[in-house]
Design an enzyme around this catalytic site. Structure first.
Site, mmCIF file in Angstrom:
data_model
loop_
_atom_site.group_PDB
_atom_site.id
_atom_site.type_symbol
_atom_site.label_atom_id
_atom_site.label_comp_id
_atom_site.label_asym_id
_atom_site.label_seq_id
_atom_site.Cartn_x
_atom_site.Cartn_y
_atom_site.Cartn_z
ATOM 1 N N ASP A 107 -25.959 57.664 -15.181
ATOM 2 C CA ASP A 107 -25.108 58.802 -13.875
ATOM 3 C C ASP A 107 -25.874 58.621 -12.241
ATOM 4 O O ASP A 107 -27.363 59.085 -12.410
ATOM 5 C CB ASP A 107 -25.120 59.754 -13.853
ATOM 6 C CG ASP A 107 -23.495 59.866 -15.110
ATOM 7 O OD1 ASP A 107 -22.743 58.764 -15.041
ATOM 8 O OD2 ASP A 107 -23.105 60.535 -15.658
HETATM 9 N N1 URA Z 1 -24.532 60.535 -20.488
HETATM 10 C C1 URA Z 1 -23.724 61.488 -19.386
HETATM 11 O O1 URA Z 1 -23.192 62.269 -18.909
HETATM 12 N N2 URA Z 1 -24.673 60.603 -18.349
HETATM 13 C C2 URA Z 1 -25.746 59.507 -17.822
HETATM 14 O O2 URA Z 1 -26.607 59.442 -16.746
HETATM 15 C C3 URA Z 1 -26.147 59.032 -19.563
HETATM 16 C C4 URA Z 1 -25.399 59.917 -20.639
#
Ligand code: URA
Length: 242
Positions: A107
């Site tokens: 993310d």
């Molecule tokens: N899980 C998440 O919620 N976000 C990420 O960036 C990676 C794994």
């Protein structure tokens, strides 16, 4: 020993532009091969251990690119971003030209260990849950982490888009509000949703390890480096092999 390839093809394969442009780089005296100024774009060059210098930048030849990147917050793992700049804007342009892709996206606000490659088989192997390769996240939470929450994560939680529960394969409490959690899948916002499902939240998320490969201590945020065969072996280590 790999078969020698023409310099123009080598430059093209590394992402330095079209064949014509690569040829012009040589004619413009902008390419060195193992420290020696190149004269002929058609010259066949052995690629083992090849070191190029293109427009003043040293460049190791890699048939396939495997790199590790220490992702900073506020960058998206996408070529076409929506709200934040792209992680690809932090990498040398030949990587973008030769079509490197993130090996499972993080993310925009997640930091840490990100793999980037142009080897489709490698990308598949690293991301499919079938290979059972653990991804370890350091999670900082606003509320203290409880044993009940860790048990729940290990026993499996059901997320709203899939009746199959997802499990943490390991949970290690690092402090009252930090947890190292290992998962082998990569569902959308998986860690954040798992933490919400057990009644806590993610304030900060940082990936520290994939397989048996840990983020190099000396790789600063926003920096990248090549991965070599030993690194790839460590990355491929499944949860059972540990
Ligand atoms: N899980 C998440 O919620 N976000 C990420 O960036 C990676 C794994």
């Amino acid at each position: 020993m790999a078969k020698p390839i023409s310099l123009e093809k080598i430059l093209f394969s590394q992402g330095f532009g079209t064949r014509r442009y690569c040829s012009d780089l040589v004619y413009a005296d902008l390419v060195k091969v193992n420290g020696v100024l190149a004269q002929d774009p058609e010259e066949r060059i052995p690629t083992d251990g090849l070191m190029l210098n293109v427009e003043g930048r040293d460049w190791e030849y890699h048939e396939k690119a495997y790199i590790v990147f220490n992702k900073p917050a506020n960058y998206e793992c996408s070529h076409k971003t929506t709200h934040h700049p792209s992680v690809y804007s932090l990498l040398p342009s030949p990587f973008v030209e030769r079509g490197l892709q993130c090996v499972g996206r993080l993310d925009y606000d997640t930091t840490g260990l990100l793999l980037i490659s142009d080897d489709g088989q490698f990308i598949h192997k690293m991301t499919t849950p079938k290979k059972n390769i653990g991804k370890v996240y350091e999670i900082t939470t606003p509320d203290p982490i409880t044993q009940a929450q860790m048990d729940h994560l290990l026993n499996g939680v059901v997320l709203d888009d899939d009746p199959r529960p997802c499990h943490a394969t390991a949970c290690e409490q690092l402090s009252e509000n930090t947890l190292a959690m290992t998962i082998v899948e990569g569902r959308y916002h998986q860690v954040k949703r798992m933490m919400a499902a057990v009644g806590n939240h993610v304030a900060k998320l940082h990936r520290i390890k994939i397989g048996a490969y840990a983020m190099p201590q000396d790789l600063a945020q926003g920096q990248w480096r090549w991965l070599y065969p030993d690194d790839l072996k460590n990355l491929s280590q499944s949860e059972e092999q540990k």
